[in-house]
Design a protein around this motif. Structure first.
Motif, PDB file in Angstrom:
ATOM      1  N   GLY A 245       0.802  -1.109  -0.127  1.00 13.82           N
ATOM      2  CA  GLY A 245      -0.087  -0.037   0.007  1.00 13.82           C
ATOM      3  C   GLY A 245       0.896   1.448   0.156  1.00 13.82           C
ATOM      4  N   GLY A 246       0.183   2.632  -0.255  1.00 10.02           N
ATOM      5  CA  GLY A 246       0.778   3.714  -0.384  1.00 10.02           C
ATOM      6  C   GLY A 246       1.875   3.789  -1.612  1.00 10.02           C
ATOM      7  N   VAL A 247       1.582   2.968  -2.493  1.00 14.48           N
ATOM      8  CA  VAL A 247       2.217   3.044  -3.845  1.00 14.48           C
ATOM      9  C   VAL A 247       1.243   3.106  -4.875  1.00 14.48           C
ATOM     10  CG1 VAL A 247       4.055   2.257  -5.493  1.00 14.48           C
ATOM     11  CG2 VAL A 247       4.228   2.072  -2.889  1.00 14.48           C
ATOM     12  N   ASP A 248       1.665   3.625  -5.920  1.00 13.55           N
ATOM     13  CA  ASP A 248       0.555   3.956  -7.174  1.00 13.55           C
ATOM     14  C   ASP A 248       0.038   2.651  -7.811  1.00 13.55           C
ATOM     15  OD1 ASP A 248      -0.759   5.639  -9.147  1.00 13.55           O
ATOM     16  OD2 ASP A 248       0.602   4.405 -10.506  1.00 13.55           O
ATOM     17  N   LEU A 249      -1.195   2.492  -7.696  1.00 16.98           N
ATOM     18  CA  LEU A 249      -1.749   0.941  -8.195  1.00 16.98           C
ATOM     19  C   LEU A 249      -1.350   0.743  -9.523  1.00 16.98           C
ATOM     20  CD1 LEU A 249      -5.294   1.099  -6.517  1.00 16.98           C
ATOM     21  CD2 LEU A 249      -3.696  -0.936  -6.512  1.00 16.98           C
ATOM     22  N   ILE A 250      -1.535   1.677 -10.545  1.00 12.71           N
ATOM     23  CA  ILE A 250      -1.086   1.622 -12.001  1.00 12.71           C
ATOM     24  C   ILE A 250       0.302   0.932 -12.240  1.00 12.71           C
ATOM     25  CG2 ILE A 250      -1.143   2.571 -14.174  1.00 12.71           C
ATOM     26  CD1 ILE A 250      -3.309   4.439 -13.258  1.00 12.71           C
ATOM     27  N   ASN A 251       1.199   1.646 -11.534  1.00 16.09           N
ATOM     28  CA  ASN A 251       2.585   1.157 -11.633  1.00 16.09           C
ATOM     29  C   ASN A 251       2.846  -0.193 -11.231  1.00 16.09           C
ATOM     30  OD1 ASN A 251       3.425   3.603 -12.899  1.00 16.09           O
ATOM     31  ND2 ASN A 251       4.085   4.446 -10.861  1.00 16.09           N
ATOM     32  N   GLN A 252       2.208  -0.678 -10.176  1.00 17.28           N
ATOM     33  CA  GLN A 252       2.157  -1.964  -9.669  1.00 17.28           C
ATOM     34  C   GLN A 252       1.641  -2.943 -10.468  1.00 17.28           C
ATOM     35  OE1 GLN A 252       0.743  -1.770  -5.684  1.00 17.28           O
ATOM     36  NE2 GLN A 252       2.414  -1.060  -4.634  1.00 17.28           N
ATOM     37  N   ALA A 253       0.431  -2.638 -11.155  1.00 21.28           N
ATOM     38  CA  ALA A 253      -0.220  -3.554 -11.913  1.00 21.28           C
ATOM     39  C   ALA A 253       0.822  -3.681 -13.251  1.00 21.28           C
ATOM     40  CB  ALA A 253      -1.537  -2.650 -12.377  1.00 21.28           C
ATOM     41  N   LEU A 254       1.548  -2.702 -13.665  1.00 22.80           N
ATOM     42  CA  LEU A 254       2.074  -2.863 -14.908  1.00 22.80           C
ATOM     43  C   LEU A 254       3.588  -3.827 -14.637  1.00 22.80           C
ATOM     44  CD1 LEU A 254       2.463   0.943 -16.190  1.00 22.80           C
ATOM     45  CD2 LEU A 254       1.346  -1.290 -17.156  1.00 22.80           C
ATOM     46  N   LEU A 256       3.331  -6.207 -12.251  1.00 27.16           N
ATOM     47  CA  LEU A 256       2.830  -7.576 -12.290  1.00 27.16           C
ATOM     48  C   LEU A 256       2.477  -8.084 -13.541  1.00 27.16           C
ATOM     49  CD1 LEU A 256      -0.011  -7.213  -9.194  1.00 27.16           C
ATOM     50  CD2 LEU A 256       2.414  -8.503  -9.335  1.00 27.16           C
ATOM     51  N   ALA A 257       2.151  -7.197 -14.725  1.00 24.86           N
ATOM     52  CA  ALA A 257       1.668  -7.607 -16.028  1.00 24.86           C
ATOM     53  C   ALA A 257       2.985  -8.296 -16.597  1.00 24.86           C
ATOM     54  CB  ALA A 257       1.344  -6.658 -16.660  1.00 24.86           C
ATOM     55  N   ARG A 258       4.268  -7.803 -16.106  1.00 26.89           N
ATOM     56  CA  ARG A 258       5.431  -8.563 -16.845  1.00 26.89           C
ATOM     57  C   ARG A 258       5.991  -9.734 -16.057  1.00 26.89           C
ATOM     58  NH1 ARG A 258       8.421  -2.533 -15.798  1.00 26.89           N
ATOM     59  NH2 ARG A 258       7.348  -1.309 -17.365  1.00 26.89           N
ATOM     60  N   ARG A 259       5.091 -10.301 -15.313  1.00 32.42           N
ATOM     61  CA  ARG A 259       5.313 -11.704 -14.741  1.00 32.42           C
ATOM     62  C   ARG A 259       6.647 -11.665 -14.132  1.00 32.42           C
ATOM     63  NH1 ARG A 259       1.952 -12.640 -18.919  1.00 32.42           N
ATOM     64  NH2 ARG A 259       0.366 -14.142 -18.509  1.00 32.42           N
ATOM     65  N   PRO A 260       6.907 -11.059 -12.914  1.00 30.49           N
ATOM     66  CA  PRO A 260       8.240 -11.310 -12.149  1.00 30.49           C
ATOM     67  C   PRO A 260       8.336 -12.589 -11.762  1.00 30.49           C
ATOM     68  CG  PRO A 260       6.652  -9.983 -10.993  1.00 30.49           C
ATOM     69  CD  PRO A 260       5.907 -10.148 -12.305  1.00 30.49           C
ATOM     70  N   HIS A 261       9.652 -12.734 -11.670  1.00 28.56           N
ATOM     71  CA  HIS A 261       9.853 -14.281 -11.112  1.00 28.56           C
ATOM     72  C   HIS A 261       9.253 -14.203  -9.633  1.00 28.56           C
ATOM     73  CE1 HIS A 261      13.412 -14.062 -13.894  1.00 28.56           C
ATOM     74  NE2 HIS A 261      12.647 -14.909 -14.275  1.00 28.56           N
ATOM     75  N   VAL A 262       9.437 -13.239  -8.665  1.00 26.27           N
ATOM     76  CA  VAL A 262       9.153 -13.383  -7.167  1.00 26.27           C
ATOM     77  C   VAL A 262       8.214 -12.116  -6.706  1.00 26.27           C
ATOM     78  CG1 VAL A 262       9.527 -13.405  -4.917  1.00 26.27           C
ATOM     79  CG2 VAL A 262      10.967 -14.576  -6.530  1.00 26.27           C
ATOM     80  N   VAL A 263       7.005 -12.313  -6.347  1.00 23.49           N
ATOM     81  CA  VAL A 263       6.186 -11.183  -5.909  1.00 23.49           C
ATOM     82  C   VAL A 263       6.153 -11.143  -4.483  1.00 23.49           C
ATOM     83  CG1 VAL A 263       3.910 -10.191  -5.832  1.00 23.49           C
ATOM     84  CG2 VAL A 263       4.730 -11.189  -8.180  1.00 23.49           C
ATOM     85  N   ILE A 264       6.716  -9.913  -3.760  1.00 22.53           N
ATOM     86  CA  ILE A 264       6.496  -9.945  -2.435  1.00 22.53           C
ATOM     87  C   ILE A 264       5.590  -8.829  -2.132  1.00 22.53           C
ATOM     88  CG2 ILE A 264       7.834  -9.363  -0.065  1.00 22.53           C
ATOM     89  CD1 ILE A 264       9.829  -9.876  -3.352  1.00 22.53           C
ATOM     90  N   ASP A 277      -8.637  -6.023 -10.816  1.00 17.46           N
ATOM     91  CA  ASP A 277      -8.201  -6.267 -12.338  1.00 17.46           C
ATOM     92  C   ASP A 277      -8.372  -7.680 -12.611  1.00 17.46           C
ATOM     93  OD1 ASP A 277      -6.685  -6.338 -14.832  1.00 17.46           O
ATOM     94  OD2 ASP A 277      -4.895  -5.288 -14.138  1.00 17.46           O
ATOM     95  N   PRO A 278      -9.113  -7.992 -13.822  1.00 15.32           N
ATOM     96  CA  PRO A 278      -9.494  -9.433 -13.789  1.00 15.32           C
ATOM     97  C   PRO A 278      -8.291 -10.173 -14.419  1.00 15.32           C
ATOM     98  CG  PRO A 278     -10.574  -7.799 -15.239  1.00 15.32           C
ATOM     99  CD  PRO A 278     -10.049  -7.125 -14.261  1.00 15.32           C
ATOM    100  N   SER A 279      -7.301  -9.356 -14.780  1.00 15.39           N
ATOM    101  CA  SER A 279      -6.118 -10.211 -15.567  1.00 15.39           C
ATOM    102  C   SER A 279      -4.817 -10.675 -14.593  1.00 15.39           C
ATOM    103  CB  SER A 279      -5.661  -9.093 -16.667  1.00 15.39           C
ATOM    104  OG  SER A 279      -4.709  -8.030 -15.922  1.00 15.39           O
ATOM    105  N   VAL A 280      -5.198 -10.012 -13.212  1.00 20.24           N
ATOM    106  CA  VAL A 280      -4.204 -10.629 -12.389  1.00 20.24           C
ATOM    107  C   VAL A 280      -4.291 -11.810 -11.876  1.00 20.24           C
ATOM    108  CG1 VAL A 280      -3.343  -9.695 -10.077  1.00 20.24           C
ATOM    109  CG2 VAL A 280      -3.785  -8.127 -11.663  1.00 20.24           C
ATOM    110  N   PRO A 281      -5.456 -12.228 -11.403  1.00 26.00           N
ATOM    111  CA  PRO A 281      -5.405 -13.811 -11.019  1.00 26.00           C
ATOM    112  C   PRO A 281      -4.686 -14.695 -11.940  1.00 26.00           C
ATOM    113  CG  PRO A 281      -7.552 -12.647 -10.475  1.00 26.00           C
ATOM    114  CD  PRO A 281      -6.806 -11.591 -11.542  1.00 26.00           C
TER     115      PRO A 281
END
Length: 566
Positions: A245-254, A256-264, A277-281
């Motif tokens: 939280g506290g960080v821009d949602l759109i930048n975070q969505a971008l 995630l869309a790049r499929r990073p190896h690890v999400v924290i 965002d229906p594409s995130v799951p």
């Protein structure tokens, strides 16, 4: 003077919100009144402390007499055979009781006859409790024997990690075998590397898509875990995303869309992405690992809604890894439910502090806590302290203390949940890099943060939960290093300190200070406190706190309605 028990509330992610102390919270008018009587206050400290100690000892003695009377009544019901059995176990009980009474009498005389030339005498001591023996943190097994790849061994050597800790030795092979793991180990024992190393090894075998999701309760811990993944995975061109939280949602969505190896991620923000965002799951379809770091806190009722929403979007075929420094009832139930298929490791029994930590206290009146804190801040060089963390119970107290130290030209920064995320990161980075030696924080900083230069932890406010004391002081004396924890104890904290001592199995030591020397700057400190309080009032901080509380209450009502409707 009647000593009344006053509670302190925690708000937000570890202590944010308004100060829950209803009696001793200073307003501007209170400060003016106290400031006019500074000399009387300084002169009355010794008398006040002595009165509190006498009252405490009287209460303790009365309680012990009641317990002894109850014991005598119970013993009359015991048969001769039971008494003989007791004599064989303990010897003749009568001399033991006499010796115990003499010892207690000597302790009471020592406390009440103390001249109070330094800090007030120790708080009433607890029954001594045997401390569990601590195992060595490092094993004799090498990382090579655990089955790690050569490139990971090279990363460990570059970081100066030669041998695994016990939790790493036990858990890494089972994770590599594909098993679920529950790891319960003390703070500073290397739990992050215990799951990061095998995850990176599996990632090297199949580097496509999101391999691991790490959930953590606080933003600061999320960024720290990401840093450790980057260092350990430097030879693999690791891509990671921190979703908090506290960080821009759109930048975070971008990201995630790049499929990073690890999400924290923190649970609340990840839930927002999954629902909005229906594409995130679909991005987590190839997920191999779900990690709950500080699992005891994540499995608490406060994260139940978020975790349920997240788990529904993850593939069922995955490894689940739970790591914690605290064994709670929820974790125990989970262990019992999954014992047949999950590997469970516990490096010690019970929640304990490390042996290299020196734990001390100063027993003082509530209204001079800031004076003693400032004295400690000004003697860091004498104590050979490079940096320290001061823990407070609320965001308001944190902000006030920073303004106070600023007025006294003592460099510091503060960290609490009312700060915007960029400011929180900036404050933590300033502290980590040594730009400022003092970090004032709520319990958002009590979990997982590993900063090697922290030599001292100060509890300005005692935590309301004894286990949180262990997490706070665990920010120092990590990985075998020495450290010190000093707690400022007031008349309102005595019972709480008893519970903490009972939990950790040892008594806190008194830190002797010359009271006259400490109180020399009482006028300067009260001047600074008055200015700090005015700054808080003028900044609109209280209005922000109230607005945040209203938002939280509204969200809870909505969640309750949704739950009832389902």
């Amino acid at each position: 003077m009647a000593a009344k028990e006053v509670g302190r509330n925690h708000v937000g992610d570890g202590g944010g919100g308004a100060d829950g102390r209803t009696k001793n919270t200073f307003g501007v008018e209170d400060l003016n009144e106290v400031f006019e009587n500074v000399e009387e206050l300084g002169a009355g400290v010794k008398l006040f402390s002595r009165c509190v100690l006498k009252k405490t000892m009287r209460n303790k003695k009365k309680k012990e007499q009641q317990q002894q009377q109850q014991l005598n009544d119970d013993q009359t019901l015991i048969g001769d055979g039971e008494r003989e059995s007791g004599d064989r176990r303990c010897g003749n009980p009568a001399p033991c009781e006499q010796k115990t009474k003499k010892k207690k009498k000597r302790e009471e005389d020592d406390i009440l006859d103390n001249d109070v030339t330094g800090s007030p005498s120790p708080s009433p001591s607890l029954r001594s409790k045997k401390v569990a023996e601590e195992d060595s943190t490092r094993s004799k097994v090498s990382f090579e024997q655990l089955g790690l790849s050569e490139w990971l061994l090279s990363s460990c050597r570059e970081m100066g990690i030669i041998r695994p800790t016990q939790v790493q030795e036990a858990c890494i092979p089972h994770i590599l075998k594909g098993e679920d793991v529950i790891g319960n180990a003390e703070t500073g024992s290397g739990k992050t590397a215990a799951f990061a190393l095998p995850i990176l090894q599996r990632l090297a075998e199949d580097p496509y898509g999101i391999c691991a999701l790490v959930l953590t309760p606080t933003r600061e811990l999320a960024f720290q875990i990401a840093d450790q993944f980057r260092v350990l995975g430097a030879g693999q061109h690791l891509r990671d995303a921190v979703v908090v939280g506290g960080v821009d949602l759109i930048n975070q969505a971008l990201l995630l869309a790049r499929r990073p190896h690890v999400v924290i991620a923190t649970p609340g923000r990840l839930k927002d992405h999954l629902e909005n965002d229906p594409s995130v799951p679909g991005l987590f379809n190839r997920l191999k690992f779900l990690v709950l770091d500080e699992a005891d806190q994540l499995l608490d009722a406060g994260f139940e809604v978020e975790l349920r929403a997240i788990l529904q979007c993850l593939p069922p075929k995955r490894q689940t890894l739970l790591f914690s420094a605290t064994m709670t009832g929820t974790l125990k139930k989970l262990r019992e439910m999954s014992m047949h298929k999950a590997f469970y490791f516990e490096v010690y029994k019970g929640l304990q502090t490390v042996g290299s930590l020196k734990q001390q206290y100063i027993f003082i009146p509530d209204k001079v806590k800031e004076v003693y804190l400032c004295y400690l801040m000004e003697t860091l060089e004498e104590m050979n302290v490079r940096s320290l963390i001061v823990f407070a119970s609320s965001c308001r107290t944190c902000q006030t203390l920073q303004h106070l130290l600023q007025e006294l030209d003592i460099p510091s920064t503060c960290l609490h949940s009312m700060k915007p995320q960029p400011q929180r990161l900036a404050a933590l980075n300033k502290f980590k890099s040594g730009v400022v030696p003092i970090l004032i924080a709520t319990d958002v900083a009590s979990r997982g943060l590993d900063i090697p230069t922290v030599d001292l932890v100060v509890n300005f406010d005692m935590p309301q939960l004894p286990r949180n004391y262990v997490h706070r002081v665990g920010r120092t004396a990590r990985a075998g290093r020495a450290g010190r924890a000093v707690s400022l104890i007031t008349q309102y904290d005595v019972e709480l300190v008893h519970k903490i001592e009972e939990l950790i199995g040892q008594q806190l030591e008194e830190l002797p200070l010359e009271e006259d020397v400490v109180l020399k700057r009482i006028t300067d400190v009260y001047n600074a406190k008055r200015v700090a309080t005015l700054k808080i009032a003028e900044s609109g901080f209280e209005e922000q706190v109230e607005a945040r509380l209203k938002t939280k209450r509204k969200r809870k009502r909505e969640q309750a309605q949704d739950g009832g409707g389902g």
